[in-house]
Design a protein around this motif. Structure first.
Motif, PDB file in Angstrom:
ATOM      1  N   LEU A 106      -6.275  12.000  11.602  1.00  0.00           N
ATOM      2  CA  LEU A 106      -6.641  13.419  11.775  1.00  0.00           C
ATOM      3  C   LEU A 106      -7.275  13.646  13.145  1.00  0.00           C
ATOM      4  CD1 LEU A 106      -8.198  14.255   8.262  1.00  0.00           C
ATOM      5  CD2 LEU A 106      -5.974  14.971   9.145  1.00  0.00           C
ATOM      6  N   LEU A 139     -24.554   2.796   5.492  1.00  0.00           N
ATOM      7  CA  LEU A 139     -24.508   3.779   4.398  1.00  0.00           C
ATOM      8  C   LEU A 139     -25.474   4.913   4.706  1.00  0.00           C
ATOM      9  CD1 LEU A 139     -24.336   1.470   1.266  1.00  0.00           C
ATOM     10  CD2 LEU A 139     -22.659   3.180   1.951  1.00  0.00           C
ATOM     11  N   ALA A 143     -23.988   7.331   7.056  1.00  0.00           N
ATOM     12  CA  ALA A 143     -22.956   8.156   6.413  1.00  0.00           C
ATOM     13  C   ALA A 143     -23.596   9.284   5.601  1.00  0.00           C
ATOM     14  CB  ALA A 143     -22.064   7.285   5.529  1.00  0.00           C
ATOM     15  N   GLY A 177     -28.220  -1.619   5.001  1.00  0.00           N
ATOM     16  CA  GLY A 177     -28.146  -0.248   4.499  1.00  0.00           C
ATOM     17  C   GLY A 177     -28.045   0.810   5.584  1.00  0.00           C
ATOM     18  N   TYR A 178     -28.063   0.369   6.854  1.00  0.00           N
ATOM     19  CA  TYR A 178     -28.065   1.358   7.948  1.00  0.00           C
ATOM     20  C   TYR A 178     -26.757   2.125   8.048  1.00  0.00           C
ATOM     21  CZ  TYR A 178     -32.199  -1.215   9.257  1.00  0.00           C
ATOM     22  OH  TYR A 178     -33.425  -1.818   9.233  1.00  0.00           O
ATOM     23  N   SER A 213     -12.278  -3.647   5.859  1.00  0.00           N
ATOM     24  CA  SER A 213     -11.994  -4.170   4.516  1.00  0.00           C
ATOM     25  C   SER A 213     -10.927  -3.377   3.770  1.00  0.00           C
ATOM     26  CB  SER A 213     -13.259  -4.234   3.659  1.00  0.00           C
ATOM     27  OG  SER A 213     -14.003  -5.363   4.018  1.00  0.00           O
ATOM     28  N   ALA A 234     -13.916  -7.190   7.674  1.00  0.00           N
ATOM     29  CA  ALA A 234     -15.171  -6.695   8.269  1.00  0.00           C
ATOM     30  C   ALA A 234     -15.839  -5.677   7.349  1.00  0.00           C
ATOM     31  CB  ALA A 234     -14.878  -6.054   9.618  1.00  0.00           C
ATOM     32  N   GLN A 235     -17.169  -5.532   7.497  1.00  0.00           N
ATOM     33  CA  GLN A 235     -17.862  -4.503   6.699  1.00  0.00           C
ATOM     34  C   GLN A 235     -17.817  -3.149   7.397  1.00  0.00           C
ATOM     35  OE1 GLN A 235     -21.767  -5.444   5.282  1.00  0.00           O
ATOM     36  NE2 GLN A 235     -21.036  -7.098   4.008  1.00  0.00           N
ATOM     37  N   VAL A 236     -17.802  -3.148   8.710  1.00  0.00           N
ATOM     38  CA  VAL A 236     -17.711  -1.880   9.453  1.00  0.00           C
ATOM     39  C   VAL A 236     -16.869  -2.101  10.708  1.00  0.00           C
ATOM     40  CG1 VAL A 236     -19.921  -0.871   8.707  1.00  0.00           C
ATOM     41  CG2 VAL A 236     -19.870  -2.319  10.716  1.00  0.00           C
ATOM     42  N   ALA A 279     -14.651  13.004   7.437  1.00  0.00           N
ATOM     43  CA  ALA A 279     -15.504  11.851   7.062  1.00  0.00           C
ATOM     44  C   ALA A 279     -14.580  10.783   6.486  1.00  0.00           C
ATOM     45  CB  ALA A 279     -16.549  12.286   6.039  1.00  0.00           C
ATOM     46  N   LEU A 297     -11.065  -0.690   2.448  1.00  0.00           N
ATOM     47  CA  LEU A 297     -11.565  -0.012   1.243  1.00  0.00           C
ATOM     48  C   LEU A 297     -11.209   1.465   1.263  1.00  0.00           C
ATOM     49  CD1 LEU A 297     -15.086  -1.494   0.468  1.00  0.00           C
ATOM     50  CD2 LEU A 297     -12.893  -1.971  -0.605  1.00  0.00           C
ATOM     51  N   CYS A 347      -6.192  13.372  -3.059  1.00  0.00           N
ATOM     52  CA  CYS A 347      -5.629  14.357  -2.148  1.00  0.00           C
ATOM     53  C   CYS A 347      -5.847  13.881  -0.723  1.00  0.00           C
ATOM     54  CB  CYS A 347      -6.356  15.689  -2.382  1.00  0.00           C
ATOM     55  SG  CYS A 347      -5.946  16.939  -1.167  1.00  0.00           S
ATOM     56  N   GLY A 406     -20.277  10.114   9.459  1.00  0.00           N
ATOM     57  CA  GLY A 406     -20.114   8.745   8.943  1.00  0.00           C
ATOM     58  C   GLY A 406     -19.386   7.815   9.896  1.00  0.00           C
TER      59      GLY A 406
HETATM   60  C1  FAD Z   1     -17.391  -5.049   1.748  1.00  0.00           C
HETATM   61  C2  FAD Z   1     -18.314  -4.043   2.384  1.00  0.00           C
HETATM   62  C3  FAD Z   1     -19.685  -4.160   2.191  1.00  0.00           C
HETATM   63  C4  FAD Z   1     -20.548  -3.237   2.804  1.00  0.00           C
HETATM   64  N1  FAD Z   1     -21.903  -3.368   2.622  1.00  0.00           N
HETATM   65  C5  FAD Z   1     -22.733  -2.476   3.174  1.00  0.00           C
HETATM   66  C6  FAD Z   1     -24.123  -2.538   2.946  1.00  0.00           C
HETATM   67  O1  FAD Z   1     -24.602  -3.428   2.222  1.00  0.00           O
HETATM   68  N2  FAD Z   1     -24.926  -1.619   3.537  1.00  0.00           N
HETATM   69  C7  FAD Z   1     -24.425  -0.634   4.345  1.00  0.00           C
HETATM   70  O2  FAD Z   1     -25.187   0.189   4.866  1.00  0.00           O
HETATM   71  N3  FAD Z   1     -23.100  -0.520   4.565  1.00  0.00           N
HETATM   72  C8  FAD Z   1     -22.253  -1.410   4.001  1.00  0.00           C
HETATM   73  N4  FAD Z   1     -20.911  -1.290   4.226  1.00  0.00           N
HETATM   74  C9  FAD Z   1     -20.428  -0.223   5.125  1.00  0.00           C
HETATM   75  C10 FAD Z   1     -20.431   1.136   4.391  1.00  0.00           C
HETATM   76  O3  FAD Z   1     -19.763   1.001   3.140  1.00  0.00           O
HETATM   77  C11 FAD Z   1     -19.711   2.183   5.271  1.00  0.00           C
HETATM   78  O4  FAD Z   1     -20.311   2.234   6.548  1.00  0.00           O
HETATM   79  C12 FAD Z   1     -19.810   3.551   4.621  1.00  0.00           C
HETATM   80  O5  FAD Z   1     -19.183   3.543   3.344  1.00  0.00           O
HETATM   81  C13 FAD Z   1     -19.121   4.593   5.488  1.00  0.00           C
HETATM   82  O6  FAD Z   1     -19.131   5.786   4.770  1.00  0.00           O
HETATM   83  P1  FAD Z   1     -18.109   6.950   5.132  1.00  0.00           P
HETATM   84  O7  FAD Z   1     -18.344   8.018   4.115  1.00  0.00           O
HETATM   85  O8  FAD Z   1     -18.187   7.281   6.567  1.00  0.00           O
HETATM   86  O9  FAD Z   1     -16.661   6.302   4.914  1.00  0.00           O
HETATM   87  P2  FAD Z   1     -16.024   5.665   3.574  1.00  0.00           P
HETATM   88  O10 FAD Z   1     -17.065   5.237   2.608  1.00  0.00           O
HETATM   89  O11 FAD Z   1     -15.034   4.649   4.077  1.00  0.00           O
HETATM   90  O12 FAD Z   1     -15.256   6.882   2.912  1.00  0.00           O
HETATM   91  C14 FAD Z   1     -14.168   7.486   3.577  1.00  0.00           C
HETATM   92  C15 FAD Z   1     -13.322   8.148   2.508  1.00  0.00           C
HETATM   93  O13 FAD Z   1     -12.369   8.995   3.142  1.00  0.00           O
HETATM   94  C16 FAD Z   1     -11.119   8.817   2.484  1.00  0.00           C
HETATM   95  N5  FAD Z   1     -10.048   9.210   3.420  1.00  0.00           N
HETATM   96  C17 FAD Z   1      -9.629   8.592   4.541  1.00  0.00           C
HETATM   97  N6  FAD Z   1      -8.650   9.299   5.143  1.00  0.00           N
HETATM   98  C18 FAD Z   1      -8.462  10.414   4.382  1.00  0.00           C
HETATM   99  C19 FAD Z   1      -7.573  11.538   4.464  1.00  0.00           C
HETATM  100  N7  FAD Z   1      -6.700  11.704   5.461  1.00  0.00           N
HETATM  101  N8  FAD Z   1      -7.653  12.487   3.499  1.00  0.00           N
HETATM  102  C20 FAD Z   1      -8.540  12.391   2.459  1.00  0.00           C
HETATM  103  N9  FAD Z   1      -9.405  11.339   2.331  1.00  0.00           N
HETATM  104  C21 FAD Z   1      -9.356  10.361   3.284  1.00  0.00           C
HETATM  105  C22 FAD Z   1     -11.078   7.355   2.111  1.00  0.00           C
HETATM  106  O14 FAD Z   1     -10.142   7.105   1.071  1.00  0.00           O
HETATM  107  C23 FAD Z   1     -12.525   7.151   1.659  1.00  0.00           C
HETATM  108  O15 FAD Z   1     -12.692   7.496   0.303  1.00  0.00           O
HETATM  109  C24 FAD Z   1     -20.031  -2.195   3.615  1.00  0.00           C
HETATM  110  C25 FAD Z   1     -18.639  -2.074   3.777  1.00  0.00           C
HETATM  111  C26 FAD Z   1     -17.793  -2.994   3.180  1.00  0.00           C
HETATM  112  C27 FAD Z   1     -16.308  -2.831   3.385  1.00  0.00           C
END
Ligand code: FAD
Length: 258
Positions: free
Chosen positions: A54, A239, A242, A236-237, A44, A197-199, A38, A46, A9, A225
């Motif tokens: 938004l 994650l 977030a 891990g900082y 990346s 990029a990871q972030v 969030a 992802l 959704c 987040g």
């Molecule tokens: C390859 C990779 C490796 C990483 N390794 C590490 C690590 O080892 N340690 C660490 O601390 N961090 C790591 N990170 C970074 C970490 O994953 C992120 O900082 C963290 O996941 C951010 O969390 P978040 O909940 O803010 O966003 P996200 O985890 O990106 O989640 C955001 C969610 O919102 C959803 N979304 C976006 N727009 C909408 C919308 N309009 N409506 C509904 N849903 C929406 C997305 O689909 C997603 O599911 C890594 C990142 C990558 C890409």
């Protein structure tokens, strides 16, 4: 209390109402007292690439975005060494002045350098505006005179093969042409883009939220987040931020009682 998890959704728009908000989504509209944004970042890819739609639509300020925790493109680059790792100290120089050093494993990549310590240094690039270089000290446990003695002895014994056995064979062949193994310089010519990029460095400006991460312009909307202008080192900082920001917001909303 019951929690409804609605999957697949996409939230499309947040509309302010007299009381609370209306969230329009691909699976219907939701009336809410509170909304938590969030949506992450495009790092990346992802979590998609429209992560700021938004907040842009609400007119919230988003600071300049740069890929962070990302591989660095250098000159020279050694594509033949792709995948080779070496333990060393990596230092970032801005106009030949040391910015920061990191010790760990450097990984050679197609167009430059990677590995955790290079990614950590990549976080600092958006703040540096001079001639940028990475210096690698491949023998950081030895001082210069120890290195000279060691290498002279090995050169006498093993000739052109004097670095083999100290370094990975492929790397040793490249290093025979390098003058100073304690300071090999690589000019930084860029980074890989956000898709690698990871972030992301940058995001919703912290001026837009209060200490509970509630929007100053929109009471009841919270931002958690990586979509915020917060990014951290590897380890891990990111994650942690977030999870911790989401937890804090949840507690704040519960304490309001609605
Ligand atoms: C390859 C990779 C490796 C990483 N390794 C590490 C690590 O080892 N340690 C660490 O601390 N961090 C790591 N990170 C970074 C970490 O994953 C992120 O900082 C963290 O996941 C951010 O969390 P978040 O909940 O803010 O966003 P996200 O985890 O990106 O989640 C955001 C969610 O919102 C959803 N979304 C976006 N727009 C909408 C919308 N309009 N409506 C509904 N849903 C929406 C997305 O689909 C997603 O599911 C890594 C990142 C990558 C890409």
């Amino acid at each position: 209390d019951q929690v409804a998890l609605i999957e697949e959704c996409q939230a499309l728009k947040i509309i302010k109402r007299k009381n609370g908000y209306l969230v329009k989504s691909t699976r219907g509209n939701y009336e809410c007292d509170n909304v938590v944004i969030a949506t992450g970042s495009p790092a990346s890819l992802l979590s998609g690439k429209n992560n700021y739609d938004l907040v842009n639509d609400l007119g919230l300020k988003v600071t300049d975005l740069f890929p962070s925790l990302v591989q660095i493109k250098t000159k020279p680059a050694y594509p033949k060494l792709k995948g080779v790792r070496v333990k060393c100290q990596a230092s970032l120089y801005n106009d030949n002045e040391l910015v920061e050093s990191q010790t760990g494993e450097v990984l050679f990549s197609e167009q430059g350098l990677s590995g955790i310590c290079i990614m950590q240094l990549s976080r600092l690039l958006s703040k540096c505006h001079g001639n940028l270089e990475i210096g690698l000290d491949l023998l950081e446990e030895f001082n210069e005179s120890e290195v000279n003695i060691l290498l002279e002895e090995r050169l006498k014994k093993y000739g052109n093969y004097y670095l083999e056995g100290i370094f990975n064979d492929k790397l040793a062949k490249v290093l025979v042409n390098v003058d100073n193994l304690k300071d090999i310089r690589f000019k930084i010519v860029g980074t890989y883009d956000y898709t690698k990029a990871q972030v992301m460095h940058g995001g919703v400006s912290l001026e837009e939220v209060d200490e509970n991460l509630e929007c100053i312009k929109y009471p009841g909307i919270y931002i958690a987040g990586e979509v915020l202008d917060v990014d951290g080192d590897c380890g891990g900082y990111n994650l942690h931020f977030a999870f911790a920001s989401g937890y804090h917001i949840a507690k704040t909303i519960l304490s309001k009682g609605k």
